[in-house]
Design a protein around this motif. Structure first.
Motif, mmCIF file in Angstrom:
data_model
loop_
_atom_site.group_PDB
_atom_site.id
_atom_site.type_symbol
_atom_site.label_atom_id
_atom_site.label_comp_id
_atom_site.label_asym_id
_atom_site.label_seq_id
_atom_site.Cartn_x
_atom_site.Cartn_y
_atom_site.Cartn_z
ATOM 1 N N HIS A 91 0.833 -1.190 0.000
ATOM 2 C CA HIS A 91 0.000 0.000 0.000
ATOM 3 C C HIS A 91 0.876 1.252 0.000
ATOM 4 C CE1 HIS A 91 -3.311 -2.639 1.743
ATOM 5 N NE2 HIS A 91 -3.843 -2.101 0.671
ATOM 6 N N TYR A 92 0.528 2.201 -0.860
ATOM 7 C CA TYR A 92 1.175 3.505 -0.891
ATOM 8 C C TYR A 92 0.101 4.584 -0.854
ATOM 9 C CZ TYR A 92 5.578 1.304 -2.259
ATOM 10 O OH TYR A 92 6.711 0.540 -2.284
ATOM 11 N N ARG A 93 0.354 5.651 -0.100
ATOM 12 C CA ARG A 93 -0.558 6.788 -0.154
ATOM 13 C C ARG A 93 -0.596 7.327 -1.576
ATOM 14 N NH1 ARG A 93 2.282 7.702 4.678
ATOM 15 N NH2 ARG A 93 0.980 7.537 6.553
ATOM 16 N N ASP A 96 2.287 9.520 -2.503
ATOM 17 C CA ASP A 96 3.653 9.033 -2.253
ATOM 18 C C ASP A 96 4.266 8.475 -3.532
ATOM 19 O OD1 ASP A 96 3.526 9.723 0.367
ATOM 20 O OD2 ASP A 96 3.305 7.682 1.154
ATOM 21 N N VAL A 98 6.350 5.939 -5.843
ATOM 22 C CA VAL A 98 6.579 4.497 -5.799
ATOM 23 C C VAL A 98 8.050 4.228 -6.109
ATOM 24 C CG1 VAL A 98 5.971 2.276 -6.824
ATOM 25 C CG2 VAL A 98 4.210 4.020 -6.483
ATOM 26 N N THR A 116 -1.414 -1.941 -10.492
ATOM 27 C CA THR A 116 -2.244 -1.345 -9.456
ATOM 28 C C THR A 116 -3.582 -0.929 -10.037
ATOM 29 O OG1 THR A 116 -2.395 0.426 -7.802
ATOM 30 C CG2 THR A 116 -1.226 0.963 -9.827
ATOM 31 N N CYS A 134 -5.444 4.688 -0.335
ATOM 32 C CA CYS A 134 -4.128 4.215 -0.767
ATOM 33 C C CYS A 134 -4.207 3.552 -2.141
ATOM 34 C CB CYS A 134 -3.581 3.192 0.221
ATOM 35 S SG CYS A 134 -3.237 3.854 1.856
ATOM 36 N N ARG A 135 -3.054 3.442 -2.750
ATOM 37 C CA ARG A 135 -2.893 2.659 -3.963
ATOM 38 C C ARG A 135 -2.414 1.269 -3.554
ATOM 39 N NH1 ARG A 135 -5.188 4.613 -7.825
ATOM 40 N NH2 ARG A 135 -3.955 6.508 -8.092
#
Length: 340
Positions: A91-93, A96, A98, A116, A134-135
């Motif tokens: 999970h990434y905001r 944010d 990558v 994703t 999130c992604r």
């Protein structure tokens, strides 16, 4: 490979393990039931047993009698080991960056790259190190063909990566995690007692390649046996290798609030050599490939330290989604060219 005796012992234990695994999984804290070598004080005994995994072992006398794992079941010894199980997506905001762990953007789609959904997912602190919108990122493991009215070139990943929750639908857009480029859309998915998988249709303007960087060419599908050496290339940890330790494990996997805890039966279990990580966050969807270039499994989950992985047998995945692996002798350019 394992010995003839081990094969024979596993065959004797297997029906007993299948008969009692639901009762064992009902014991609080049990996350997996398997067949493996019993250990004592960290050393193997040479005896095959029903192996029960828990996140934290307690002294037997401190456990209520109804919540204890029996020391033997119908004369078959048991063993309790410490192990946590977690899905291996990342999970990434949304804002944010990558990390560039995957190959750079290319006009050609191949296995081992990131994927994703365009739709974000909301996670809480109990599900990930980050929370909020999130992604979710995983791996496009390899290329496949979808059977149906026409032959479609697709990519294979997991249900938890491509679908995420119960709000998914066919046609959901899939993006490259680095560039944000849309390169596929969700076509088929299954979350059942044996399969956690999804297939996405690759955009027609893109070329395809059956080569998985670092792993090599995909030559077909195979069945995995304990003792077999496999490799995988994932978005999270790149190229790693491990050994199949079981094809009998039944594991409880928490899919979050929307989908709850699901049980996957008769999965593959792999263990990395010398306590080196085999897989981690972002690797869900990577395929396990043996020394002959044959895909044997689809990586879904693993231990938190990454030394243990769990994968769906590829034969079950392909059968449930009605797919066929794309292999090196296939012509894999744009779909319209292939279809001609």
């Amino acid at each position: 490979m394992i010995s003839v005796r081990e094969v024979r012992d596993r065959a004797v234990i297997r029906p007993v393990k299948r008969a009692v695994e639901d009762q064992l999984l009902d014991i609080p804290g049990v996350v997996a039931v398997d067949i493996g070598e019993k250990t004592t004080a960290g050393c193997g005994t040479g005896q095959q047993a029903i192996v029960v995994s828990v996140p934290r072992k307690e002294r037997r006398e401190r456990i209520d009698g109804s919540e204890r794992v029996p020391s033997n079941i119908l004369g078959i010894p048991t063993d309790v080991v410490e192990e946590e199980v977690t899905l291996h997506h990342a999970h990434y905001r949304l804002d944010d960056p990558v990390p560039p762990l995957a190959p750079a953007e290319s006009a050609t789609v191949f296995g081992g790259v990131g994927i994703t959904p365009h739709r974000p997912v909301t996670v809480g602190p109990e599900e990930a190190a980050v929370e909020g919108d999130c992604r979710r990122i995983g791996t496009l493991g390899t290329l496949v063909f979808g059977h149906g009215a026409s032959v479609l070139t697709m990519g294979l990943t997991t249900f938890d990566v491509a679908c995420m929750d119960d709000a998914w639908s066919v046609g959901d857009a899939m993006l490259d995690p680095h560039s944000g480029r849309e390169y596929a859309d969700l076509s088929r998915a299954a979350l059942s007692g044996r399969v956690d998988a999804a297939a996405v249709t690759i955009a027609g303007a893109l070329d395809r390649c059956c080569l998985i960087p670092g792993v090599g060419s995909v030559t077909g599908q195979g069945s995995a046996e304990p003792g077999e050496f496999v490799r995988k290339s994932g978005f999270g940890t790149g190229l790693t290798c491990a050994t199949i330790t079981s094809n009998d494990v039944t594991v409880r996997v928490d899919h979050g609030a929307a989908l709850g805890v699901r049980v996957l039966r008769e999965q593959l279990k792999v263990s990395a050599a010398e306590d080196q990580p085999f897989a981690g966050a972002g690797d869900a969807g990577a395929v396990l490939v043996n020394g002959d270039g044959r895909v044997v499994g689809l990586h879904v989950a693993g231990s938190r330290d990454g030394t243990v992985g769990y994968a769906c047998p590829i034969s079950d995945v392909l059968a449930e989604l009605d797919l066929e692996l794309a292999v090196t002798f296939r012509r894999l350019r744009a779909y319209d060219e292939y279809a001609r």
